[in-house]
Design a protein around this motif. Sequence first.
Motif, PDB file in Angstrom:
ATOM      1  N   SER A  64       0.836  -1.199   0.000  1.00 17.65           N
ATOM      2  CA  SER A  64       0.000   0.000   0.000  1.00 17.65           C
ATOM      3  C   SER A  64       0.864   1.240   0.000  1.00 17.65           C
ATOM      4  O   SER A  64       0.556   2.231  -0.670  1.00 17.65           O
ATOM      5  CB  SER A  64      -0.903   0.025   1.228  1.00 17.65           C
ATOM      6  OG  SER A  64      -1.719  -1.104   1.251  1.00 17.65           O
ATOM      7  N   GLN A  91      -9.033  -1.035  -0.452  1.00 14.41           N
ATOM      8  CA  GLN A  91      -9.350  -2.378  -0.004  1.00 14.41           C
ATOM      9  C   GLN A  91     -10.661  -2.453   0.764  1.00 14.41           C
ATOM     10  O   GLN A  91     -11.512  -3.272   0.481  1.00 14.41           O
ATOM     11  CB  GLN A  91      -8.207  -2.879   0.890  1.00 14.41           C
ATOM     12  CG  GLN A  91      -8.561  -4.136   1.671  1.00 14.41           C
ATOM     13  CD  GLN A  91      -7.364  -4.694   2.388  1.00 14.41           C
ATOM     14  OE1 GLN A  91      -6.325  -4.058   2.482  1.00 14.41           O
ATOM     15  NE2 GLN A  91      -7.496  -5.898   2.886  1.00 14.41           N
ATOM     16  N   ASP A 102      -5.766  -1.011  -4.740  1.00 12.09           N
ATOM     17  CA  ASP A 102      -5.099  -1.521  -3.534  1.00 12.09           C
ATOM     18  C   ASP A 102      -5.952  -2.622  -2.903  1.00 12.09           C
ATOM     19  O   ASP A 102      -6.832  -2.353  -2.105  1.00 12.09           O
ATOM     20  CB  ASP A 102      -4.883  -0.371  -2.549  1.00 12.09           C
ATOM     21  CG  ASP A 102      -4.010  -0.804  -1.382  1.00 12.09           C
ATOM     22  OD1 ASP A 102      -3.656  -1.997  -1.311  1.00 12.09           O
ATOM     23  OD2 ASP A 102      -3.682   0.061  -0.538  1.00 12.09           O
ATOM     24  N   GLU A 103      -5.669  -3.837  -3.264  1.00 14.30           N
ATOM     25  CA  GLU A 103      -6.411  -4.998  -2.771  1.00 14.30           C
ATOM     26  C   GLU A 103      -7.923  -4.796  -2.866  1.00 14.30           C
ATOM     27  O   GLU A 103      -8.635  -4.934  -1.869  1.00 14.30           O
ATOM     28  CB  GLU A 103      -6.025  -5.315  -1.323  1.00 14.30           C
ATOM     29  CG  GLU A 103      -4.528  -5.434  -1.124  1.00 14.30           C
ATOM     30  CD  GLU A 103      -4.176  -6.289   0.086  1.00 14.30           C
ATOM     31  OE1 GLU A 103      -4.906  -7.255   0.346  1.00 14.30           O
ATOM     32  OE2 GLU A 103      -3.167  -5.988   0.733  1.00 14.30           O
TER      33      GLU A 103
HETATM   34 MG    MG Z   1      -2.189  -2.549   2.299  1.00 15.14          MG
END
Ligand code: MG
Lengths: 323, 326, 347
Positions: B58, B102, B182-183
């Motif tokens: 991240s 995320q 990001d995820e």
């Molecule tokens: Mg992360």
Amino acid sequence: MTKYIIRRLLMAIPVIFLMILATFVLVQAMPGGPFDAVGQKSMPEHIRILLERRYGLDKPLYEQFFRYLGNLLQGDLGPLFRQPSSSVNDIVAQTFPVSIQLGLMSVMVGFILGIPLGIIAALNHNTILDYVTTFLAVISVSVPTLVLGPILIYTFGVKLDLLPIAFWGADPPFTLGFLPPLTSTFFRHAAMPVFSIGTGMAAGIARLTRAGLLDVLSADYVRTARAKGLQERVVIVTHALKNSLIPVVTILGPLLAGAVTGSFITEQIFALNGMGRRFVNSIGQREYFLQTSLVLVYGLLLISGNLLVDVLYAWLDPRIRYD
Amino acid sequence: MTTTPLIRVENLTKHFPITRGIIVQKEVGAVQAVDDISFEIIQGETLGLVGESGCGKSTTGRTLLQLHKPTSGKVFYKDIELSTASNAVMREMRRNIQIIFQDPYASLNPRMTVGSIVAEPLEIHNIGTAAERQERVKELLELVSLNPHFINRYPHEFSGGQRQRIGVARALALQPDFIVCDEPISALDVSIQAQVVNLLEELQEEFGLTYLFIAHDLSMVRHISDRVAVMYLGKIVELAARDELYENPLHPYTQALLSAVPIPDPVLERKRKRVILEGDVPSPANPPSGCRFHTRCPIAEAVCKEEHPEWREAVEGHWVACHLAK
Amino acid sequence: MTADKKLEKLKNAKKIGESRSPMQDAMREFRRSKIAVGGMIVVVFVAILAIFAPVFSPYGFEVQNLRNNRAKPMEGYDITETYAEEKCHWYETPLEWGCTVFIAGSDALGRDLFSRIVYGTRVSLAVALAAASVSLMIGLIYGTVSGYAGGNVDNLMMRLVDFLYAIPLLPIIILMTVYFNAVSRQGSESPLMIWLIGLDKAAGGLLFVFIAIGALNWLGMARLARGQVLSYKEKEFVEAARALGAENGHIIFKHLIPNVLGPLLIAESMAIPGYIFLEAVLSFIGLGVTPPTPSWGAMINEGYSGLRSNPHLVLFPGFALSTLTLAFNFMGDGLRDAFDTRLRGRN
Ligand SMILES: [Mg+2]
Ligand SMILES: Nc1ncnc2c1ncn2[C@@H]1O[C@H](COP(=O)(O)OP(=O)(O)OP(=O)(O)O)[C@@H](O)[C@H]1O
Ligand code: SF4
């Protein structure tokens, strides 16, 4: 831990210094001086100057302040202008034990009543017992000392004529400086003032205990254990209790502060010769040293109270480490 | 596919200071979240970025977007250096580079309606009148397959997958050409993950988007990535085209990660060797000397402790940082 | 498409578009608690009393009637014709009482206690509102700046809060109030003091009570606000806004404050009983309102010396004080439970 305590004590020094400085400047800034009048008449100019010189009030403020600080370090809290025969030390020696006894006993009553009530409410969650306890707690939080005191006096003092309505039942000197004599006179005098502060505290503590215990009881591990049977449940409750009391300890700080506020009123209502009453009675006068020194004593009490709370907290909750 | 890099990262480093002090804080150390990494992202591709939790994925994405100020190193978008761009330039640049998060719960302000969330980018950049924005918001919601009537609803009334779509719509509002994902699927139910991945792929095709797609295990990025980079403790240790990386991993860490991915074929699954990593990930505040992986590497040698492995191109297009990899 | 179908579609669309904000959810939750609603009704009732005090009080709060002082509740006296004619109001009492009944009795100066209690709602509510606003504003601004700035600024600002927490503020505030009262009695040349004295007059002599109570209570609010800002500024929606190019002002006003305000308002509503107590305490020791403005604390103080023979002079204002704080307590608890989603469904 010792290191932590020492560091906290060192950090308290600048706090105390600034507090004294602020108070000293504030009281000195008040219009008028301590010797402006004798009774109803105004003081002759030359006598006033003489008196002021005698107490060093003619010197520049910073010089007075440092002289006061120097005297403080030697344990001298300063002179009294109105009663030249006694000093601030004498006043504190008379009034401090009374206030401390009143405060400590109130906090004790708060805990002795509050914790069991909170436990009863939580263990009987959502039953009539819970509702009644919670309701009573909110009511007693809502009746301040200022109201409860007169109600108690009127009921138990005037109507029923059971308890004395004024004065503290014991005078200094005390054992160890603050331990009261365990006489019936003392307790009869202390009962109403202590309850008028203590019930509000008990209510607050009961509410916190209930919430904390409910929190812990709804945790998964406790639930499973409870499902296994009563015997275990008893064990868990005793375990859970320690954890649920942690938040209760945190309000000790505000409680101590509350005991100070409470004492201002209670001492006034019950005519107790404590620090709060002495302080309030002095506000119309220009007793520079008395006022500054009483603020200092309150500050020391508050700081040591807060430190005690933090230490207790660390002891109860091993997850917290101070280093 | 062209090979012009859209994003170029050169020796990017991000250290978070650890401070202590009562009144004025002194720096007593640093978390080396990202340390001296370089890579390129080519126009139109998806670069997968994989690594364990806390390895700095991240931070890489955010530093790249200048949400964290880099400690050192450079980031280029086309030929514009972002790391030294003025605030005004950077503000304009933000239209081109965006991010999807995320956590579909934390990424939407609970006190704003979906409409105002998706319109926020337009407001910030003063695009259109209120009515035009409203129209655009509806278009965007349709684009991510959400009912445009939802415009006055609040985030808490949506499921995780729907919320993630709202986040995508917000990121698309300014018509960016690069998005850090990001995820975006890690927090979603497995059944919904595929939907969101498909949506991202469709959008990529429709608008020619370029993605940096972050995930914490290799199986998640396999489907969507063109190339994959593997990160360990603030460093990129291997980077290659997807098939090359999965079939011919060079770095022992990548090998270990791959061996943890189950293979659907039971015969192969029984035959293959599993590499189990021992020990915990060391703290990024105090990373091991030399190769950061040496404390857990099954084939480490003396040199690994002493010297940083060089970031080199072992096979064409296949980069690795390991003393012993061939 | 027929008109009917169109209409149906429109209706459906309306249904889909319907929505409840977190606020509406919480209010629904709040309404389910009878006690909390009861508290709110009492507060609203008291507010109405305060606004329309002249309508509800049969006599003026300052009207003295020395011949009829210390009247017991529901006792009536014969008073002069003119008085009766002018002041008799809606609670016309039975003839045998005449029209001069003091339903709650009268005080040492013969002022109608009921009227004074009714007017006293003004002081208590004004203090509740003003002190809550003061401490909310200071706490919100201070805490938000501290939390958002972070680093050394945050550190310094929080050390100041720690310092103020560590010292006994009440006695110091009392001294400050004494100082202000003394200076304003004496008159002052400094423009600041003149301005403050003017403001105090406008606030009915309550300015320093507001300041004192606000000053005592902004600390907790600032800590709360800072904690909230710290947690929200790391949230991804704030990061998203920054990624979109939002400036600090936008982030603070659009994202942080709306989220921080809720918990602060709840904390304020729970702190209000404390504010009302504190005003009563200050008035009790003679530092609150300027006479003859009726404050419940001051009334308790005035009646206190005659407790033995005239308990109503203390008990009625005390009852009023407790009722109002009880109502605020019930309301505050209800608000907290309704807004604290973590607690939802538990009680
Ligand atoms: Mg992360
Ligand atoms: N704002 C920050 N301040 C200080 N340290 C940080 C900050 N952000 C991240 N770190 C630290 O940097 C390291 C890398 O964090 P990062 O969030 O980039 O990891 P990640 O690979 O994204 O992990 P995850 O899979 O859990 O999201 C971690 O050790 C983290 O604690
Ligand atoms: S450099 Fe050494 S320690 Fe690092 S991965 Fe290669 S073999 Fe292992």
